[in-house]
Motif scaffolding. Structure first.
Motif, PDB file in Angstrom:
ATOM      1  N   LYS A  14       0.827  -1.206   0.000  1.00 46.37           N
ATOM      2  CA  LYS A  14       0.000   0.000   0.000  1.00 46.37           C
ATOM      3  C   LYS A  14       0.864   1.259   0.000  1.00 46.37           C
ATOM      4  O   LYS A  14       0.558   2.249  -0.677  1.00 46.37           O
ATOM      5  N   GLU A  15       1.961   1.241   0.724  1.00 44.35           N
ATOM      6  CA  GLU A  15       2.843   2.405   0.814  1.00 44.35           C
ATOM      7  C   GLU A  15       3.604   2.664  -0.480  1.00 44.35           C
ATOM      8  O   GLU A  15       4.068   3.782  -0.715  1.00 44.35           O
ATOM      9  N   LEU A  16       3.723   1.637  -1.321  1.00 42.90           N
ATOM     10  CA  LEU A  16       4.519   1.767  -2.544  1.00 42.90           C
ATOM     11  C   LEU A  16       3.790   2.495  -3.661  1.00 42.90           C
ATOM     12  O   LEU A  16       4.412   3.081  -4.544  1.00 42.90           O
ATOM     13  N   VAL A  17       2.454   2.484  -3.652  1.00 40.38           N
ATOM     14  CA  VAL A  17       1.679   3.016  -4.782  1.00 40.38           C
ATOM     15  C   VAL A  17       0.798   4.186  -4.347  1.00 40.38           C
ATOM     16  O   VAL A  17       0.541   4.383  -3.158  1.00 40.38           O
ATOM     17  N   SER A  18       0.339   4.937  -5.362  1.00 37.81           N
ATOM     18  CA  SER A  18      -0.566   6.054  -5.098  1.00 37.81           C
ATOM     19  C   SER A  18      -1.825   6.000  -5.956  1.00 37.81           C
ATOM     20  O   SER A  18      -2.769   6.739  -5.704  1.00 37.81           O
ATOM     21  N   ASN A  19      -1.853   5.120  -6.978  1.00 38.16           N
ATOM     22  CA  ASN A  19      -3.029   5.056  -7.848  1.00 38.16           C
ATOM     23  C   ASN A  19      -4.164   4.287  -7.167  1.00 38.16           C
ATOM     24  O   ASN A  19      -3.939   3.333  -6.413  1.00 38.16           O
ATOM     25  N   GLU A  20      -5.382   4.719  -7.424  1.00 36.12           N
ATOM     26  CA  GLU A  20      -6.554   4.183  -6.746  1.00 36.12           C
ATOM     27  C   GLU A  20      -6.789   2.711  -7.066  1.00 36.12           C
ATOM     28  O   GLU A  20      -7.216   1.935  -6.199  1.00 36.12           O
ATOM     29  N   ARG A  21      -6.500   2.310  -8.289  1.00 34.70           N
ATOM     30  CA  ARG A  21      -6.740   0.923  -8.707  1.00 34.70           C
ATOM     31  C   ARG A  21      -5.909  -0.055  -7.873  1.00 34.70           C
ATOM     32  O   ARG A  21      -6.422  -1.066  -7.386  1.00 34.70           O
ATOM     33  N   SER A  22      -4.641   0.257  -7.697  1.00 34.93           N
ATOM     34  CA  SER A  22      -3.767  -0.614  -6.912  1.00 34.93           C
ATOM     35  C   SER A  22      -4.123  -0.569  -5.435  1.00 34.93           C
ATOM     36  O   SER A  22      -4.085  -1.597  -4.746  1.00 34.93           O
ATOM     37  N   LEU A  23      -4.468   0.593  -4.931  1.00 33.70           N
ATOM     38  CA  LEU A  23      -4.839   0.718  -3.522  1.00 33.70           C
ATOM     39  C   LEU A  23      -6.089  -0.088  -3.200  1.00 33.70           C
ATOM     40  O   LEU A  23      -6.170  -0.744  -2.161  1.00 33.70           O
ATOM     41  N   GLN A  24      -7.066  -0.040  -4.092  1.00 33.11           N
ATOM     42  CA  GLN A  24      -8.279  -0.832  -3.881  1.00 33.11           C
ATOM     43  C   GLN A  24      -7.983  -2.326  -3.902  1.00 33.11           C
ATOM     44  O   GLN A  24      -8.615  -3.112  -3.177  1.00 33.11           O
ATOM     45  N   ALA A  25      -7.012  -2.721  -4.738  1.00 31.20           N
ATOM     46  CA  ALA A  25      -6.628  -4.133  -4.803  1.00 31.20           C
ATOM     47  C   ALA A  25      -6.057  -4.597  -3.465  1.00 31.20           C
ATOM     48  O   ALA A  25      -6.370  -5.698  -2.984  1.00 31.20           O
ATOM     49  N   VAL A  26      -5.226  -3.766  -2.841  1.00 29.25           N
ATOM     50  CA  VAL A  26      -4.648  -4.120  -1.549  1.00 29.25           C
ATOM     51  C   VAL A  26      -5.737  -4.161  -0.477  1.00 29.25           C
ATOM     52  O   VAL A  26      -5.755  -5.060   0.376  1.00 29.25           O
ATOM     53  N   GLU A  27      -6.636  -3.203  -0.500  1.00 27.70           N
ATOM     54  CA  GLU A  27      -7.723  -3.184   0.476  1.00 27.70           C
ATOM     55  C   GLU A  27      -8.584  -4.438   0.357  1.00 27.70           C
ATOM     56  O   GLU A  27      -9.046  -4.998   1.358  1.00 27.70           O
ATOM     57  N   ARG A  28      -8.783  -4.911  -0.873  1.00 26.23           N
ATOM     58  CA  ARG A  28      -9.542  -6.157  -1.077  1.00 26.23           C
ATOM     59  C   ARG A  28      -8.804  -7.334  -0.440  1.00 26.23           C
ATOM     60  O   ARG A  28      -9.426  -8.210   0.172  1.00 26.23           O
ATOM     61  N   LEU A  29      -7.487  -7.362  -0.568  1.00 27.38           N
ATOM     62  CA  LEU A  29      -6.709  -8.435   0.042  1.00 27.38           C
ATOM     63  C   LEU A  29      -6.777  -8.364   1.563  1.00 27.38           C
ATOM     64  O   LEU A  29      -6.803  -9.406   2.240  1.00 27.38           O
ATOM     65  N   GLU A  30      -6.797  -7.163   2.113  1.00 23.99           N
ATOM     66  CA  GLU A  30      -6.917  -7.016   3.562  1.00 23.99           C
ATOM     67  C   GLU A  30      -8.262  -7.553   4.050  1.00 23.99           C
ATOM     68  O   GLU A  30      -8.336  -8.233   5.080  1.00 23.99           O
ATOM     69  N   GLU A  31      -9.321  -7.270   3.286  1.00 26.70           N
ATOM     70  CA  GLU A  31     -10.636  -7.808   3.623  1.00 26.70           C
ATOM     71  C   GLU A  31     -10.648  -9.324   3.501  1.00 26.70           C
ATOM     72  O   GLU A  31     -11.231 -10.040   4.331  1.00 26.70           O
ATOM     73  N   LEU A  32      -9.994  -9.819   2.463  1.00 27.16           N
ATOM     74  CA  LEU A  32      -9.921 -11.263   2.247  1.00 27.16           C
ATOM     75  C   LEU A  32      -9.214 -11.948   3.406  1.00 27.16           C
ATOM     76  O   LEU A  32      -9.642 -13.026   3.856  1.00 27.16           O
TER      77      LEU A  32
END
Length: 417
Positions: free
Chosen positions: A231-249
């Motif tokens: 999450k700290e490595l990126v700033s684009n919304e698409r990648s951030l949402q992908a990480v948030e989905r993994l956290e939920e998973l």
């Protein structure tokens, strides 16, 4: 032809005897796990139209397909992958269905790989597909089910690596990579070829800061803490949402109690381009490739006329069996049969006994006694049982020996050790 045709082509093999019995037992255990989650069996054809596995769909490359023609001139292929076939079935038979659809399947796939890769060209796969369910809970169900199925087979030491295709695609989009460059970079990253990826990005004159981010994707693996670094490595919304989905998973997987089997790898990608979200592979020692793999493919069904999200996984049964064998965890065979040996004149009595046993669901094998033994004493029985013991040790627990004239019958429990 001077030589008898007893050999198989390169990349395929015969499976028989004890090995095949164990394979059937493992398949039965895996299938029971899928059934316990409500997945319904489906069988699709061994071959399909070429377009079902076309480049546009993003499945196996054309050069790795076994292609042939029917009488009408249509190009057909032996299926290399079950997922497109499942998507086709869902579109054909469940076009108007709005509730979740759960498929399970078992069959062989065929891939014309290079002999140098040392892989079988025909393998048995067992898998499950959950269609019309976009939630993170569905992602969790599939991974938890895969873990439970592998455990049911006897596998204990394995790890499921989980990635997210959208994380990588978000960075590629932000960096302005075209589709061809993205596909080539995907291949380098999925094979952990750091230098190949670096050379490609330099050749394409990609901005240095984006190059650094893309090259660091391979380092984003480990426990759930790796998600924070991602999450700290990126700033684009698409990648951030992908990480948030993994956290939920991860939270869902903790509810299932399987978190000890999972880790995360943001550099985990697949040669199948139809994956759109979470992607996962199960690894264990003893084999060089994943024994199970899967992911989300929310856009695949639209190629067959149905808009529906989906996720699935497949267990490569042959690789799983190899892992179990090398880890000395193959299932013990059930000795539940009876061997009936009969001498001349005793076939009717032996057959009667066999019918009684079979009526009780007990396997019974009839074999005529070998000739040349003195059938008047127990030596004949011992000799016959000794000869047939090795043949029947995989599935027989008892032997009956019907001797001649006097009408006697001897019985012996076969040694199971």
């Amino acid at each position: 032809m001077s030589k008898p045709l007893v050999h198989t082509p390169e990349g395929v093999r015969d499976i028989y005897g004890e090995e095949y019995l164990r394979k059937l037992m493992v398949e039965e255990k895996l299938h029971h796990s899928l059934r316990s989650y409500g997945y319904q069996d489906i069988q699709t054809p061994t071959f399909e139209f070429f377009d079902v596995f076309s480049r546009e769909i993003g499945t196996t490359p054309s050069r790795e397909l076994y292609k042939f023609f029917d009488k009408e001139g249509n190009t057909l292929v032996l299926r290399p992958d079950f997922t497109p076939s499942m998507a086709r079935c869902a579109a054909k038979y469940f076009m108007d269905e709005t509730l979740p659809i759960r498929f399970s399947y078992l069959g062989n796939t065929f891939t014309n790989t290079s002999n140098l890769q040392g892989k079988l060209k025909e393998v048995t796969q067992l898998g499950a597909e959950l269609i019309q369910e976009p939630s993170v809970e569905a992602d969790g169900e599939m991974i938890a089910l895969m873990v439970e199925a592998l455990k049911s087979s006897g596998l204990e030491d394995f790890q499921v690596s989980i990635g997210q295709v959208e994380y990588f695609k978000g960075i590629c989009s932000q960096a302005g990579l075209d589709e061809e460059t993205e596909d080539e970079l995907r291949d380098y990253i999925s094979s952990k070829n750091f230098f190949g990826a670096q050379e490609l990005l330099e050749r394409k004159a990609i901005r240095r800061d984006y190059c650094e981010i893309l090259l660091k994707v391979n380092d984003l693996f480990g426990s759930a803490e790796a998600l924070q670094r991602a999450k700290e490595l990126v700033s684009n919304e698409r990648s951030l949402q992908a990480v948030e989905r993994l956290e939920e998973l991860y939270r869902v997987l903790c509810e299932y109690g399987v978190e000890r089997y999972v880790s995360f790898d943001l550099g985990l990608l697949s040669k199948y381009h139809y994956y759109t979200g979470v992607i996962f592979k199960a690894y264990t020692y003893g084999v060089g490739d994943a024994v199970a793999k899967g992911g989300r493919y929310d856009n695949l069904l639209k190629y067959f006329g149905k808009e529906a999200p989906a996720i699935g996984f497949v267990i490569v049964v042959d690789d799983l069996l190899e892992a179990l064998a090398r880890q000395k965890k193959v299932p013990r065979l059930r000795a539940d049969g009876v061997l009936i040996i009969y001498e001349e004149g005793r076939f009717r009595d032996a057959l009667k006994k066999a019918k009684e046993l079979r009526a009780q669901q007990i396997p019974a094998e009839l074999i005529p006694a070998i000739s040349g033994a003195d059938s008047s004493d127990t030596g004949s029985f011992d000799k016959n049982v000794k000869i047939y013991r090795e043949k029947s040790k995989n599935h027989m627990q008892k032997a009956f020996y019907y001797m001649p004239a006097e009408g006697g019958c001897m019985e012996e429990l076969l040694d199971r050790n």
